[in-house]
Design an enzyme around this catalytic site. Structure first.
Site: not given
Ligand code: PGA
Length: 248
Positions: A11-13, A94, A96, A166, A172, A211, A232-233
């Site tokens: 997930n590149w956000k 998600h 966010e 999640e 993050g 994470s 994500g990251g």
């Molecule tokens: P993260 O994000 O791996 O950077 O913690 C995961 C996500 O929100 O999908």
């Protein structure tokens, strides 16, 4: 017991310009050699059309979709737009988006149904905040199960729907849920899915996200009821994503 194929999804956000498309090209061969797992990248909508021809066996998806077919929804992307751009799937719900765009579980269920109607696979995200987790493990399980059941579309089916757990406090932050915490939550979600959907609930994939990195992926991916990861990251570069795919 049904065999669930693992899915490793990035997930590149709100990260990624055309200059980063080389990472998609570098991730594609990592999936090409792996007939046993699925790999997906949920990209910014602006990159989908350019990324799709580079992706090979990697499914390219969007990060959200609107629940309406089309119309006066400034700034939103429809399911048909995602499909036309070359997407094969989308994230919905998600944390966010639930937090910053005030999306309710009913919205999330409607988005999932709309995406499926357009032929997209869907990864539906759920997870508790730190405040809820601090009320205790049982409270957290009950809260996430409720959120999942309220977010499930009517025709939920493992053929097109995957669930991602999640914990908001692990996203993050570098703070990963412990293997016992993940196993317990996934067990609770599995039980709820089986109660609601029967065999389909047994076959539905349950991803963990928060994470995930090359350092912890193997420990997480081997837990019972963990059928993959939403990353994500560590999905932003092939170098960081490769060890997670290798661990699956
Ligand atoms: P993260 O994000 O791996 O950077 O913690 C995961 C996500 O929100 O999908």
């Amino acid at each position: 017991m049904s065999v669930r194929r693992k899915l490793i999804a990035g997930n590149w956000k709100m990260n990624g310009l055309k200059a980063q498309l080389g990472e998609v090209s570098a991730i594609a061969p990592l999936a090409a050699g792996r007939a046993d797992i699925d790999v997906a990248l949920f990209l910014p909508a602006t990159l989908i059309a350019a990324a799709a021809p580079l992706a090979g066996d990697v499914l390219i998806g969007g990060q959200d979709v609107h629940q309406a077919e089309s119309g006066a929804y400034t700034g939103n992307v429809s399911a048909a737009m995602l499909v036309e751009a070359g997407a094969g799937g989308t994230l919905v719900g998600h944390s966010e988006r639930r937090a910053y765009q005030c999306e309710s579980s009913a919205d999330v269920a409607a988005k999932a149904a709309r995406a499926h109607g357009a032929g997209l696979m869907v990864v539906l995200c759920v997870g508790e905040t730190l405040e809820t987790r601090e009320e205790g493990d049982d409270a957290a399980h009950a809260w996430v199960v409720d959120q999942l059941l309220a977010s499930l579309p009517e025709d939920a089916d493992p053929e097109w729907l995957t669930i991602a757990y999640e914990p908001v406090w692990a996203i993050g932050t570098g703070k990963v849920a412990t293997p016992p915490q993940i196993a317990a939550m996934h067990g609770a979600l599995r039980a709820a899915l089986v109660e609601k959907l029967g065999e389909a609930g047994e076959a539905m994939r349950l991803l963990y996200g928060g994470s995930v990195s090359g350092d912890n992926a193997a420990d997480i991916l081997h837990l019972p009821n963990v059928d993959g990861a939403l990353v994500g990251g560590a999905s932003l570069t092939a170098a960081k994503f490769a060890p997670i795919i290798a661990a699956a």
